[in-house]
Design an enzyme around this catalytic site. Sequence first.
Site, PDB file in Angstrom:
ATOM      1  N   GLY A  31       1.191  -1.312  -0.309  1.00  0.00           N
ATOM      2  CA  GLY A  31       0.069   0.244  -0.628  1.00  0.00           C
ATOM      3  C   GLY A  31       0.772   1.126   0.020  1.00  0.00           C
ATOM      4  O   GLY A  31       2.185   1.221  -0.093  1.00  0.00           O
ATOM      5  N   LEU A  33       0.646   3.478  -2.114  1.00  0.00           N
ATOM      6  CA  LEU A  33       0.771   3.620  -3.769  1.00  0.00           C
ATOM      7  C   LEU A  33       1.333   4.386  -4.107  1.00  0.00           C
ATOM      8  O   LEU A  33       0.783   5.935  -4.390  1.00  0.00           O
ATOM      9  CB  LEU A  33      -0.155   2.870  -4.323  1.00  0.00           C
ATOM     10  CG  LEU A  33      -0.897   1.370  -3.489  1.00  0.00           C
ATOM     11  CD1 LEU A  33      -2.115   0.828  -4.962  1.00  0.00           C
ATOM     12  CD2 LEU A  33       0.179   0.531  -3.263  1.00  0.00           C
ATOM     13  N   HIS A  37       4.824   2.091  -7.936  1.00  0.00           N
ATOM     14  CA  HIS A  37       3.590   0.692  -8.219  1.00  0.00           C
ATOM     15  C   HIS A  37       2.510   0.667  -9.106  1.00  0.00           C
ATOM     16  O   HIS A  37       1.881  -0.267  -9.716  1.00  0.00           O
ATOM     17  CB  HIS A  37       2.355   1.082  -7.277  1.00  0.00           C
ATOM     18  CG  HIS A  37       2.967   0.690  -4.951  1.00  0.00           C
ATOM     19  ND1 HIS A  37       3.226   1.961  -4.906  1.00  0.00           N
ATOM     20  CD2 HIS A  37       3.963  -0.025  -4.704  1.00  0.00           C
ATOM     21  CE1 HIS A  37       3.584   1.439  -3.198  1.00  0.00           C
ATOM     22  NE2 HIS A  37       4.053   0.670  -3.477  1.00  0.00           N
ATOM     23  N   GLN A  61       7.980  -9.556   7.154  1.00  0.00           N
ATOM     24  CA  GLN A  61       9.342  -8.545   6.932  1.00  0.00           C
ATOM     25  C   GLN A  61       9.768  -7.448   7.176  1.00  0.00           C
ATOM     26  O   GLN A  61      10.748  -7.001   7.235  1.00  0.00           O
ATOM     27  CB  GLN A  61       9.103  -8.555   5.437  1.00  0.00           C
ATOM     28  CG  GLN A  61       7.944  -7.225   5.313  1.00  0.00           C
ATOM     29  CD  GLN A  61       7.917  -7.472   3.846  1.00  0.00           C
ATOM     30  OE1 GLN A  61       6.882  -8.113   3.740  1.00  0.00           O
ATOM     31  NE2 GLN A  61       7.726  -6.183   3.061  1.00  0.00           N
ATOM     32  N   SER A 185       9.781   5.277  -3.766  1.00  0.00           N
ATOM     33  CA  SER A 185       9.230   5.037  -2.638  1.00  0.00           C
ATOM     34  C   SER A 185       8.554   5.579  -1.496  1.00  0.00           C
ATOM     35  O   SER A 185       8.356   6.075  -1.434  1.00  0.00           O
ATOM     36  CB  SER A 185      10.635   4.698  -1.359  1.00  0.00           C
ATOM     37  OG  SER A 185      10.318   3.667  -0.401  1.00  0.00           O
ATOM     38  N   ARG A 187       8.420   4.785   1.410  1.00  0.00           N
ATOM     39  CA  ARG A 187       9.975   5.638   2.577  1.00  0.00           C
ATOM     40  C   ARG A 187       9.912   6.904   2.205  1.00  0.00           C
ATOM     41  O   ARG A 187      10.317   7.865   2.884  1.00  0.00           O
ATOM     42  CB  ARG A 187      10.500   4.537   2.900  1.00  0.00           C
ATOM     43  CG  ARG A 187      10.474   4.037   3.563  1.00  0.00           C
ATOM     44  CD  ARG A 187      10.882   2.366   4.209  1.00  0.00           C
ATOM     45  NE  ARG A 187      10.569   1.313   5.430  1.00  0.00           N
ATOM     46  CZ  ARG A 187      10.567   0.396   4.696  1.00  0.00           C
ATOM     47  NH1 ARG A 187      10.792  -0.132   3.333  1.00  0.00           N
ATOM     48  NH2 ARG A 187       9.929  -0.972   5.432  1.00  0.00           N
TER      49      ARG A 187
HETATM   50  P1  AMP Z   1       6.165  -1.988  -1.948  1.00  0.00           P
HETATM   51  O1  AMP Z   1       4.826  -1.705  -1.830  1.00  0.00           O
HETATM   52  O2  AMP Z   1       7.467  -1.112  -1.254  1.00  0.00           O
HETATM   53  O3  AMP Z   1       6.274  -3.915  -0.607  1.00  0.00           O
HETATM   54  O4  AMP Z   1       5.958  -1.987  -2.831  1.00  0.00           O
HETATM   55  C1  AMP Z   1       5.643  -3.101  -4.104  1.00  0.00           C
HETATM   56  C2  AMP Z   1       6.133  -3.486  -4.786  1.00  0.00           C
HETATM   57  O5  AMP Z   1       5.782  -2.482  -5.784  1.00  0.00           O
HETATM   58  C3  AMP Z   1       7.410  -4.594  -4.892  1.00  0.00           C
HETATM   59  O6  AMP Z   1       7.400  -5.382  -6.480  1.00  0.00           O
HETATM   60  C4  AMP Z   1       8.451  -3.129  -5.374  1.00  0.00           C
HETATM   61  O7  AMP Z   1       9.471  -3.758  -6.215  1.00  0.00           O
HETATM   62  C5  AMP Z   1       7.094  -2.451  -6.609  1.00  0.00           C
HETATM   63  N1  AMP Z   1       8.321  -0.959  -6.459  1.00  0.00           N
HETATM   64  C6  AMP Z   1       8.484  -0.387  -5.555  1.00  0.00           C
HETATM   65  N2  AMP Z   1       8.813   1.191  -5.521  1.00  0.00           N
HETATM   66  C7  AMP Z   1       8.969   0.781  -7.523  1.00  0.00           C
HETATM   67  C8  AMP Z   1       9.524   1.764  -8.403  1.00  0.00           C
HETATM   68  N3  AMP Z   1      10.351   2.690  -7.709  1.00  0.00           N
HETATM   69  N4  AMP Z   1       9.309   1.547  -9.841  1.00  0.00           N
HETATM   70  C9  AMP Z   1       8.516   0.341  -9.798  1.00  0.00           C
HETATM   71  N5  AMP Z   1       8.485  -0.557  -8.900  1.00  0.00           N
HETATM   72  C10 AMP Z   1       8.293  -0.547  -7.716  1.00  0.00           C
END
Ligand code: AMP
Length: 283
Positions: A31, A33, A37, A61, A185, A187
């Site tokens: 989430g 997003l 994403h 995790q 990100s 974060r």
């Molecule tokens: P997360 O919500 O951080 O666990 O990420 C969910 C998915 O989104 C994972 O497959 C990440 O690798 C992908 N993701 C996160 N940041 C990016 C980004 N900047 N570009 C492409 N995919 C991303």
Amino acid sequence: MKRVHSIKDLRDLVSAWQGDGLRVGLVPTMGALHIGHLSLVHHIARHVDRVIVSIFVNPMQFGAHEDLGAYPRTLDADCAQLADLPCDCVYAPPADEMYPAGFKTQVDVNDISVDYEGANRPGHFTGVATVVCKLLLQSRADAAIFGEKDFQQLAVIRRFVQDLDIECDILEGPLVREADGLACSSRNQYLDTRQRRIAGHFNRRLQDLVQAAADGGDLRACEQACAKALLQDGFDKVDYVTIVDPDTLEPRTGALKSDARVVAAARLGTTRLLDTMAIPVAP
Ligand code: AMP
């Protein structure tokens, strides 16, 4: 767009779609997003007929001292962003649906989980592999997509999907960046104004490394120069900057002889940022 919260409702939906001969794709997320994403949703929609986005902040995790409590939880805003996209379902299970009382099983992927993020976040990849394995089995999706940004995570997932004979095509989505090149990100929102400005240097320093490596520089020297430059830019700590084999993630040494990849993590205050780039050999 449907919202489901239980494994049963998810399976009923997927069974109905697959019974009609439709291919189903899954986009696992935690989430909060952002456009990275959303790009995964667009990307997988070109390969399947129906798209599910899962939103689950996975406690397994996160390390004991990490940001599980502070991690942004924005389900309604996330659903609003997905409403305009080729997304047919949001799957947002509560924690006790994912990990009911008595839950004991873990998915451990040896070797490939050990270095880089694995060394800095003990147990992280066990949590990731376990929850992604569950999401794939819960949804019975035909395909799932993961971001290039978390390059080691992608390698871990490809490994256990192959090792456990899970019938799901694993797709890779390209890394999406903000205007100054910082990898998107969830974060990034923790960064204050000064940190956010410094963060923009990360991508440029990796570009310099890619160029130096492609020009025939010693790979270890390229890594060291990049880490030093990041500290001079104002990063508080560089956890690793390593040039690796893109398949095995083994470190590369000497000069560049075949395609490689740099994986990197650096800290600004308590926020860890990741970045990665392909290093192609000159044609
Ligand atoms: P997360 O919500 O951080 O666990 O990420 C969910 C998915 O989104 C994972 O497959 C990440 O690798 C992908 N993701 C996160 N940041 C990016 C980004 N900047 N570009 C492409 N995919 C991303």
